[in-house]
Write a protein that holds these residues in place. Structure first.
Motif, PDB file in Angstrom:
ATOM      1  N   VAL A 165       0.835  -1.199   0.000  1.00  0.00           N
ATOM      2  CA  VAL A 165       0.000   0.000   0.000  1.00  0.00           C
ATOM      3  C   VAL A 165       0.875   1.258   0.000  1.00  0.00           C
ATOM      4  O   VAL A 165       0.576   2.248  -0.680  1.00  0.00           O
ATOM      5  N   GLU A 166       1.969   1.231   0.737  1.00  0.00           N
ATOM      6  CA  GLU A 166       2.893   2.362   0.716  1.00  0.00           C
ATOM      7  C   GLU A 166       3.485   2.550  -0.673  1.00  0.00           C
ATOM      8  O   GLU A 166       3.658   3.676  -1.145  1.00  0.00           O
ATOM      9  N   GLU A 167       3.800   1.433  -1.345  1.00  0.00           N
ATOM     10  CA  GLU A 167       4.305   1.524  -2.714  1.00  0.00           C
ATOM     11  C   GLU A 167       3.265   2.160  -3.627  1.00  0.00           C
ATOM     12  O   GLU A 167       3.590   2.987  -4.480  1.00  0.00           O
ATOM     13  N   ALA A 168       2.017   1.735  -3.471  1.00  0.00           N
ATOM     14  CA  ALA A 168       0.946   2.275  -4.306  1.00  0.00           C
ATOM     15  C   ALA A 168       0.822   3.786  -4.114  1.00  0.00           C
ATOM     16  O   ALA A 168       0.692   4.547  -5.086  1.00  0.00           O
ATOM     17  N   ILE A 169       0.869   4.230  -2.862  1.00  0.00           N
ATOM     18  CA  ILE A 169       0.784   5.667  -2.581  1.00  0.00           C
ATOM     19  C   ILE A 169       1.972   6.390  -3.208  1.00  0.00           C
ATOM     20  O   ILE A 169       1.818   7.454  -3.825  1.00  0.00           O
ATOM     21  N   TYR A 170       3.148   5.825  -3.051  1.00  0.00           N
ATOM     22  CA  TYR A 170       4.355   6.434  -3.623  1.00  0.00           C
ATOM     23  C   TYR A 170       4.232   6.557  -5.140  1.00  0.00           C
ATOM     24  O   TYR A 170       4.608   7.576  -5.731  1.00  0.00           O
ATOM     25  N   LEU A 171       3.690   5.542  -5.784  1.00  0.00           N
ATOM     26  CA  LEU A 171       3.599   5.522  -7.245  1.00  0.00           C
ATOM     27  C   LEU A 171       2.622   6.546  -7.809  1.00  0.00           C
ATOM     28  O   LEU A 171       2.720   6.917  -8.980  1.00  0.00           O
ATOM     29  N   THR A 172       1.692   7.022  -6.982  1.00  0.00           N
ATOM     30  CA  THR A 172       0.709   7.982  -7.497  1.00  0.00           C
ATOM     31  C   THR A 172       1.337   9.311  -7.895  1.00  0.00           C
ATOM     32  O   THR A 172       0.738  10.081  -8.649  1.00  0.00           O
ATOM     33  N   GLN A 173       2.539   9.600  -7.420  1.00  0.00           N
ATOM     34  CA  GLN A 173       3.197  10.844  -7.836  1.00  0.00           C
ATOM     35  C   GLN A 173       3.681  10.770  -9.281  1.00  0.00           C
ATOM     36  O   GLN A 173       3.989  11.783  -9.892  1.00  0.00           O
ATOM     37  N   PHE A 174       3.730   9.548  -9.832  1.00  0.00           N
ATOM     38  CA  PHE A 174       4.142   9.367 -11.217  1.00  0.00           C
ATOM     39  C   PHE A 174       2.983   8.896 -12.092  1.00  0.00           C
ATOM     40  O   PHE A 174       2.762   9.413 -13.185  1.00  0.00           O
ATOM     41  N   ALA A 175       2.252   7.899 -11.624  1.00  0.00           N
ATOM     42  CA  ALA A 175       1.249   7.215 -12.450  1.00  0.00           C
ATOM     43  C   ALA A 175      -0.016   8.042 -12.620  1.00  0.00           C
ATOM     44  O   ALA A 175      -0.353   8.899 -11.802  1.00  0.00           O
ATOM     45  N   SER A 176      -0.733   7.754 -13.701  1.00  0.00           N
ATOM     46  CA  SER A 176      -2.049   8.359 -13.899  1.00  0.00           C
ATOM     47  C   SER A 176      -3.113   7.617 -13.097  1.00  0.00           C
ATOM     48  O   SER A 176      -4.111   8.200 -12.674  1.00  0.00           O
ATOM     49  N   GLU A 177      -2.871   6.323 -12.846  1.00  0.00           N
ATOM     50  CA  GLU A 177      -3.829   5.494 -12.126  1.00  0.00           C
ATOM     51  C   GLU A 177      -3.079   4.313 -11.508  1.00  0.00           C
ATOM     52  O   GLU A 177      -2.214   3.718 -12.141  1.00  0.00           O
ATOM     53  N   VAL A 178      -3.422   3.978 -10.270  1.00  0.00           N
ATOM     54  CA  VAL A 178      -2.831   2.824  -9.597  1.00  0.00           C
ATOM     55  C   VAL A 178      -3.959   1.933  -9.075  1.00  0.00           C
ATOM     56  O   VAL A 178      -4.840   2.408  -8.349  1.00  0.00           O
ATOM     57  N   VAL A 179      -3.918   0.665  -9.453  1.00  0.00           N
ATOM     58  CA  VAL A 179      -4.921  -0.299  -9.008  1.00  0.00           C
ATOM     59  C   VAL A 179      -4.250  -1.308  -8.089  1.00  0.00           C
ATOM     60  O   VAL A 179      -3.292  -1.984  -8.479  1.00  0.00           O
ATOM     61  N   ILE A 180      -4.742  -1.401  -6.846  1.00  0.00           N
ATOM     62  CA  ILE A 180      -4.224  -2.383  -5.900  1.00  0.00           C
ATOM     63  C   ILE A 180      -5.031  -3.673  -6.052  1.00  0.00           C
ATOM     64  O   ILE A 180      -6.254  -3.670  -5.924  1.00  0.00           O
ATOM     65  N   VAL A 181      -4.325  -4.752  -6.320  1.00  0.00           N
ATOM     66  CA  VAL A 181      -4.954  -6.072  -6.475  1.00  0.00           C
ATOM     67  C   VAL A 181      -4.661  -6.874  -5.216  1.00  0.00           C
ATOM     68  O   VAL A 181      -3.495  -7.154  -4.905  1.00  0.00           O
ATOM     69  N   HIS A 182      -5.721  -7.260  -4.501  1.00  0.00           N
ATOM     70  CA  HIS A 182      -5.523  -7.938  -3.221  1.00  0.00           C
ATOM     71  C   HIS A 182      -6.439  -9.156  -3.133  1.00  0.00           C
ATOM     72  O   HIS A 182      -7.615  -9.095  -3.503  1.00  0.00           O
ATOM     73  N   ARG A 183      -5.885 -10.243  -2.624  1.00  0.00           N
ATOM     74  CA  ARG A 183      -6.627 -11.494  -2.590  1.00  0.00           C
ATOM     75  C   ARG A 183      -7.739 -11.526  -1.536  1.00  0.00           C
ATOM     76  O   ARG A 183      -8.577 -12.426  -1.543  1.00  0.00           O
ATOM     77  N   ASP A 185     -10.744  -9.191   1.014  1.00  0.00           N
ATOM     78  CA  ASP A 185     -11.701  -8.096   0.852  1.00  0.00           C
ATOM     79  C   ASP A 185     -11.384  -6.918   1.754  1.00  0.00           C
ATOM     80  O   ASP A 185     -12.177  -5.985   1.886  1.00  0.00           O
ATOM     81  N   GLU A 186     -10.244  -6.955   2.399  1.00  0.00           N
ATOM     82  CA  GLU A 186      -9.764  -5.826   3.179  1.00  0.00           C
ATOM     83  C   GLU A 186      -8.237  -5.874   3.229  1.00  0.00           C
ATOM     84  O   GLU A 186      -7.635  -6.943   3.114  1.00  0.00           O
ATOM     85  N   LEU A 187      -7.645  -4.711   3.403  1.00  0.00           N
ATOM     86  CA  LEU A 187      -6.193  -4.621   3.414  1.00  0.00           C
ATOM     87  C   LEU A 187      -5.625  -5.092   4.749  1.00  0.00           C
ATOM     88  O   LEU A 187      -6.308  -5.056   5.774  1.00  0.00           O
ATOM     89  N   ARG A 188      -4.356  -5.516   4.718  1.00  0.00           N
ATOM     90  CA  ARG A 188      -3.660  -5.912   5.935  1.00  0.00           C
ATOM     91  C   ARG A 188      -2.779  -4.793   6.469  1.00  0.00           C
ATOM     92  O   ARG A 188      -2.202  -4.912   7.548  1.00  0.00           O
ATOM     93  N   ALA A 189      -2.673  -3.720   5.707  1.00  0.00           N
ATOM     94  CA  ALA A 189      -1.801  -2.606   6.097  1.00  0.00           C
ATOM     95  C   ALA A 189      -2.340  -1.900   7.342  1.00  0.00           C
ATOM     96  O   ALA A 189      -3.529  -2.004   7.678  1.00  0.00           O
ATOM     97  N   GLN A 190      -1.470  -1.149   8.008  1.00  0.00           N
ATOM     98  CA  GLN A 190      -1.882  -0.364   9.153  1.00  0.00           C
ATOM     99  C   GLN A 190      -2.996   0.607   8.744  1.00  0.00           C
ATOM    100  O   GLN A 190      -3.013   1.106   7.620  1.00  0.00           O
ATOM    101  N   LYS A 191      -3.896   0.906   9.678  1.00  0.00           N
ATOM    102  CA  LYS A 191      -5.062   1.717   9.349  1.00  0.00           C
ATOM    103  C   LYS A 191      -4.687   3.095   8.817  1.00  0.00           C
ATOM    104  O   LYS A 191      -5.312   3.590   7.873  1.00  0.00           O
ATOM    105  N   ILE A 192      -3.651   3.705   9.381  1.00  0.00           N
ATOM    106  CA  ILE A 192      -3.276   5.046   8.923  1.00  0.00           C
ATOM    107  C   ILE A 192      -2.817   5.013   7.468  1.00  0.00           C
ATOM    108  O   ILE A 192      -3.081   5.940   6.696  1.00  0.00           O
ATOM    109  N   ILE A 193      -2.157   3.913   7.078  1.00  0.00           N
ATOM    110  CA  ILE A 193      -1.713   3.774   5.689  1.00  0.00           C
ATOM    111  C   ILE A 193      -2.917   3.504   4.790  1.00  0.00           C
ATOM    112  O   ILE A 193      -3.030   4.053   3.689  1.00  0.00           O
TER     113      ILE A 193
END
Length: 320
Positions: A165-183, A185-193
């Motif tokens: 998720v941190e990578e996805a956020i970082y990539l938004t400064q370059f990409a036009s669109e970022v899609v997170i694909v996760h197996r 139905d909810e993320l495992r990342a820390q809530k603040i992230i």
């Protein structure tokens, strides 16, 4: 029929054995040999580690851009300039013999007063078709390294933990669109992230989904075949790049019996790169830490190269 390979013991007692010749190991060898210590680097492949698989390095100070293999060659030349040796070997274990250590490879046993572990880690792969084929041609495992190459492009990030998720956020400064694909139905990342990702207009999600195949043309990635694990539905998601972050695996199998690794296999150290065994140090990506870059590996190596000198000098004082 089983053949026993007799392990040949090297006659030389080195001051330092460096296991691994990536940026951390080569820097450690440089600093140690400049202190007039006898050094041998034991490497299972070509010196340079993952730099040899990096087409372009654009975030190493002093170079606007340098090819990974070229940087590896320059580091190797510097590491061996003051007498450090290089040996091929696949290390099987380290034996603590008190005043010295033994490093056992497939057919040889090396001896030294100190050891620096610089074996690094490897990216955990998805293990799907197209992943190896398009590595470096749209498939990446490092947003910091490669994100800038994908300006105004659509990207997929595979994973749902902190790093993904941190990578996805970082990539938004370059990409036009970022899609997170996760197996799931909810993320495992820390809530603040998670909150930062959900608030980012460039990020969307494909839940309950896994990559079945990475597809492309003769040159680059064009997308991935995605399967919904709940419905079984399969579709092709277009993308210009795919960043895989389902984890890292430390290359520490040979050292786990020594008790210096944590539960996940990483090696904890103090600020001086010392492990729990006196005279054994660890540097670079194999360490328990957050940021794993060429620059941080070089920093670790320089500290360890100096600290082995300090350690050996202290041992002389003890014996007086």
């Amino acid at each position: 029929m089983t053949y026993l390979v007799e392990k040949r013991r090297e006659n030389k007692m080195y001051d330092v054995i460096v296991i691994g010749a990536g940026p951390a190991g080569m820097t450690a060898a440089l600093y140690a040999s400049r202190s007039n210590l006898s050094v041998v680097m034991i490497e299972r492949g070509a010196p340079g580690g993952q730099m040899n698989n990096t087409a372009e390095v654009e975030n190493y100070p002093g170079f606007e851009m340098i090819l990974g293999p070229e940087l590896a060659e320059k580091m190797y030349d510097g590491a061996t300039k003051f007498g450090a040796e290089n040996a091929y070997g696949i290390v099987q274990e380290i034996k603590d013999c008190g005043d010295y250590k033994e490093v056992v490879t497939g057919d040889k046993t090396f001896q030294a007063k100190t050891v620096i572990i610089a074996t690094g880690c490897e990216h955990r792969k998805l293990g799907v078709a197209g992943e190896d084929e398009f590595a470096g041609r749209g498939v990446s495992y490092c947003a910091v390294c490669d994100g800038a190459f994908f300006r105004n492009r659509k990207l997929l990030v595979i994973g749902g933990g902190d790093s993904a998720v941190e990578e996805a956020i970082y990539l938004t400064q370059f990409a036009s669109e970022v899609v997170i694909v996760h197996r799931r139905d909810e993320l495992r990342a820390q809530k603040i992230i998670q909150d930062r990702a959900f608030a980012n207009e460039k990020i969307s999600f494909l839940w309950d989904s896994v990559v079945e195949e990475i597809v492309g043309n003769d040159m680059v990635v064009t997308g991935a075949t995605i399967k919904n694990v709940k419905t079984g539905e399969v579709h092709e998601e277009s993308a210009n790049g795919i960043f895989i972050y389902v984890g890292l695996d430390p290359l520490t199998e040979a050292f786990q019996s020594s008790g210096i690794t944590n539960e996940e296999g990483w090696i904890p150290t103090d600020d001086e790169m010392r492990t729990s065994i006196p005279g054994v140090f660890a540097v670079g990506d194999v360490r328990e830490k957050n940021l794993r870059q060429i620059t941080t590996a070089v920093g670790d190596g320089s500290v360890a190269g100096q600290e082995v000198f300090n350690y050996l000098e202290a041992q002389k004082d003890v014996k007086k």
